[in-house]
Design a protein around this motif. Structure first.
Motif, mmCIF file in Angstrom:
data_model
loop_
_atom_site.group_PDB
_atom_site.id
_atom_site.type_symbol
_atom_site.label_atom_id
_atom_site.label_comp_id
_atom_site.label_asym_id
_atom_site.label_seq_id
_atom_site.Cartn_x
_atom_site.Cartn_y
_atom_site.Cartn_z
ATOM 1 N N SER A 80 0.827 -1.211 0.000
ATOM 2 C CA SER A 80 0.000 0.000 0.000
ATOM 3 C C SER A 80 0.859 1.257 0.000
ATOM 4 N N ASN A 81 0.291 2.364 -0.487
ATOM 5 C CA ASN A 81 1.019 3.635 -0.400
ATOM 6 C C ASN A 81 0.884 4.269 0.991
ATOM 7 N N GLY A 82 0.053 3.684 1.837
ATOM 8 C CA GLY A 82 -0.009 4.093 3.238
ATOM 9 C C GLY A 82 -0.827 5.337 3.526
ATOM 10 N N THR A 83 -1.533 5.849 2.516
ATOM 11 C CA THR A 83 -2.295 7.087 2.728
ATOM 12 C C THR A 83 -3.789 6.843 2.936
ATOM 13 N N ILE A 84 -4.196 5.572 2.845
ATOM 14 C CA ILE A 84 -5.616 5.226 2.855
ATOM 15 C C ILE A 84 -6.108 4.938 4.273
ATOM 16 N N ASN A 85 -7.364 5.228 4.521
ATOM 17 C CA ASN A 85 -7.964 5.066 5.851
ATOM 18 C C ASN A 85 -8.327 3.618 6.173
ATOM 19 N N TYR A 86 -8.140 2.708 5.233
ATOM 20 C CA TYR A 86 -8.580 1.319 5.383
ATOM 21 C C TYR A 86 -8.147 0.717 6.722
ATOM 22 N N PHE A 87 -6.924 0.981 7.135
ATOM 23 C CA PHE A 87 -6.361 0.304 8.303
ATOM 24 C C PHE A 87 -7.043 0.701 9.607
ATOM 25 N N ARG A 88 -7.791 1.779 9.590
ATOM 26 C CA ARG A 88 -8.539 2.207 10.780
ATOM 27 C C ARG A 88 -9.994 1.728 10.750
ATOM 28 N N THR A 89 -10.388 1.117 9.637
ATOM 29 C CA THR A 89 -11.790 0.711 9.498
ATOM 30 C C THR A 89 -11.968 -0.801 9.387
ATOM 31 N N SER A 90 -10.855 -1.544 9.368
ATOM 32 C CA SER A 90 -10.933 -3.001 9.224
ATOM 33 C C SER A 90 -9.985 -3.669 10.207
ATOM 34 N N ASP A 91 -10.276 -4.927 10.525
ATOM 35 C CA ASP A 91 -9.406 -5.714 11.397
ATOM 36 C C ASP A 91 -8.710 -6.854 10.651
ATOM 37 N N SER A 92 -9.014 -7.057 9.381
ATOM 38 C CA SER A 92 -8.486 -8.211 8.634
ATOM 39 C C SER A 92 -6.966 -8.201 8.564
ATOM 40 N N TRP A 93 -6.362 -7.009 8.497
ATOM 41 C CA TRP A 93 -4.908 -6.886 8.375
ATOM 42 C C TRP A 93 -4.180 -7.269 9.661
ATOM 43 N N LYS A 94 -4.898 -7.443 10.755
ATOM 44 C CA LYS A 94 -4.270 -7.722 12.046
ATOM 45 C C LYS A 94 -3.856 -9.177 12.208
ATOM 46 N N GLN A 95 -4.200 -10.028 11.257
ATOM 47 C CA GLN A 95 -3.839 -11.441 11.349
ATOM 48 C C GLN A 95 -2.318 -11.605 11.297
ATOM 49 N N ILE A 124 2.885 8.260 8.086
ATOM 50 C CA ILE A 124 3.408 8.174 9.457
ATOM 51 C C ILE A 124 2.284 7.906 10.458
ATOM 52 N N HIS A 125 1.138 8.562 10.297
ATOM 53 C CA HIS A 125 0.009 8.325 11.203
ATOM 54 C C HIS A 125 -0.468 6.879 11.110
ATOM 55 N N ASN A 126 -0.478 6.318 9.902
ATOM 56 C CA ASN A 126 -0.879 4.912 9.745
ATOM 57 C C ASN A 126 0.166 3.969 10.342
ATOM 58 N N ILE A 127 1.455 4.309 10.202
ATOM 59 C CA ILE A 127 2.500 3.495 10.820
ATOM 60 C C ILE A 127 2.328 3.487 12.335
ATOM 61 N N GLU A 128 2.091 4.651 12.913
ATOM 62 C CA GLU A 128 1.900 4.742 14.359
ATOM 63 C C GLU A 128 0.693 3.928 14.807
ATOM 64 N N PHE A 129 -0.376 3.990 14.033
ATOM 65 C CA PHE A 129 -1.587 3.241 14.382
ATOM 66 C C PHE A 129 -1.333 1.732 14.326
ATOM 67 N N ILE A 130 -0.632 1.293 13.294
ATOM 68 C CA ILE A 130 -0.340 -0.138 13.148
ATOM 69 C C ILE A 130 0.608 -0.610 14.248
ATOM 70 N N CYS A 159 13.847 4.792 12.890
ATOM 71 C CA CYS A 159 14.207 4.256 14.208
ATOM 72 C C CYS A 159 13.167 4.585 15.270
ATOM 73 N N LYS A 160 12.291 5.524 14.976
ATOM 74 C CA LYS A 160 11.238 5.895 15.932
ATOM 75 C C LYS A 160 10.099 4.876 15.941
ATOM 76 N N TYR A 161 10.106 3.957 14.952
ATOM 77 C CA TYR A 161 8.964 3.055 14.782
ATOM 78 C C TYR A 161 9.429 1.601 14.733
ATOM 79 N N ARG A 162 8.468 0.696 14.802
ATOM 80 C CA ARG A 162 8.784 -0.738 14.713
ATOM 81 C C ARG A 162 8.770 -1.133 13.240
ATOM 82 N N ILE A 163 9.958 -1.132 12.645
ATOM 83 C CA ILE A 163 10.114 -1.452 11.232
ATOM 84 C C ILE A 163 10.644 -2.877 11.116
ATOM 85 N N GLY A 164 9.892 -3.734 10.463
ATOM 86 C CA GLY A 164 10.320 -5.118 10.293
ATOM 87 C C GLY A 164 11.335 -5.287 9.190
ATOM 88 N N LYS A 165 11.187 -4.486 8.124
ATOM 89 C CA LYS A 165 12.104 -4.598 6.981
ATOM 90 C C LYS A 165 11.991 -3.332 6.146
#
Length: 325
Positions: A80-95, A124-130, A159-165
């Motif tokens: 994703s380009n990370g600008t979409i609100n999807y991640f705040r409206t769904s739980d499917s990505w949490k698997q 950045i706001h979506n990264i923080e939320f995730i 380094c301020k965030y939890r980056i896996g890769k």
């Protein structure tokens, strides 16, 4: 096997380096998407599925497709380009088997110059939320002359965030990209060395056309590497061997740079049968200089898309000045 599942061409951005470029805003039929995933699982149950686009979360049935993919496969990536609100409206990505990858192409000023005002802040706001939901994030970055100097600032930002890769790749001259904005191989390899030194987390990056390393190889080294399909130190990007692309019309392509070369249609055939036929009949590189090169058995001529477009991979220092490049 990595399968890029291009479920939509629709996108809310128009990035100057986008490798797919402008396209019709068509979506993959949902029933076809689900049937295709099940067919892929039958052939390659250990495959990694990358749900991509366009912006994949804009597909009207994205959640349904994601749930089916994550039910079947051990690893599903949302590209994703990370600008979409999807991640705040769904739980499917949490698997647990779902990885989220966002694009960041420089510090705040540079990223916004490339992708539009305010988009860095949205990512950045979506990264923080995730991260708040106990999930790491993957980052992908495309490097060009437009953001080259900014890339070295990103490890301090991340380094301020939890980056896996952090997945980093040079811009390619396809789609929206302008060939004049491509960095040289020397610039790329110097950047790779520096990022390895300053980045404290996992990097997905490698040198390209590393001549100093190539010239140290013996003939037996070259043969051994050529026979090992998993060795990616010198090979092209993995076309037909480790990755394929499935587009919204279910056409299968060896690369997103080669959309004038459909290999078959997943709605009609299995991926195994499509790839078996392609590997038997597909001869990409027609550059005589490349085919005579000592290293051709392991690099396969580099990027096949560049070979088709320019006659050879123009990034290779050994190609030289060819009349058709």
């Amino acid at each position: 096997m990595t399968v890029y599942y291009i479920i939509t061409h629709n996108c809310n951005l128009s990035c100057p380096h986008c490798i797919r470029g402008a396209s019709n805003n068509n979506n993959m039929n949902t029933q076809s998407a689900i049937a295709g995933l099940n067919k892929l699982f039958d052939d390659y149950p250990d495959a990694t599925i990358i749900l991509s686009g366009g912006e994949p979360t804009l597909h009207p049935d994205f959640d349904i497709i994601l749930q089916e993919a994550s039910k079947l496969f051990r690893c599903v990536v949302i590209n994703s380009n990370g600008t979409i609100n999807y991640f705040r409206t769904s739980d499917s990505w949490k698997q647990n088997n779902v990885i989220i990858q966002f694009s960041i192409d420089g510090d705040e000023n540079t990223h916004n110059e490339i992708r539009g005002k305010g988009n860095f802040e949205k990512v950045i706001h979506n990264i923080e939320f995730i991260n708040q939901n106990n999930k790491q994030i993957w980052i992908s970055t495309t490097v060009s002359k437009n953001n080259y100097d900014s890339i070295k600032k990103l490890p301090d930002v991340f380094c301020k965030y939890r980056i896996g890769k952090w997945q980093i790749a040079p811009m390619m001259p396809f789609g929206n990209a302008n060939r004049s904005d491509i960095i040289s191989i020397d610039e790329w390899n110097e950047l790779v060395d520096e990022l390895i030194e300053i980045t404290p987390f996992r990097l997905g990056v490698r040198k390209l056309f590393d001549i100093n390393k190539l010239i140290s190889l013996t003939d037996s080294d070259i043969q051994r590497i050529a026979e090992n399909s998993r060795n990616m130190d010198f090979r092209n990007c993995g076309c037909l061997q480790s990755k394929v692309y499935v587009y919204p019309n279910m056409n299968v392509y060896p690369c997103t740079c080669l959309t004038d070369m459909p290999l078959g249609r997943l709605s009609k055939d299995t991926l195994k049968s499509i790839l078996a036929k392609a590997n038997q009949n597909c001869i990409i590189c027609s550059c005589e200089k490349c085919r005579k090169c000592r290293y051709f058995p392991i690099c396969n001529g580099g990027c096949w898309g560049m070979q088709k477009k320019y006659g050879a991979d123009i990034r290779c220092p050994l190609v030289g000045e060819l009349t058709n490049v």
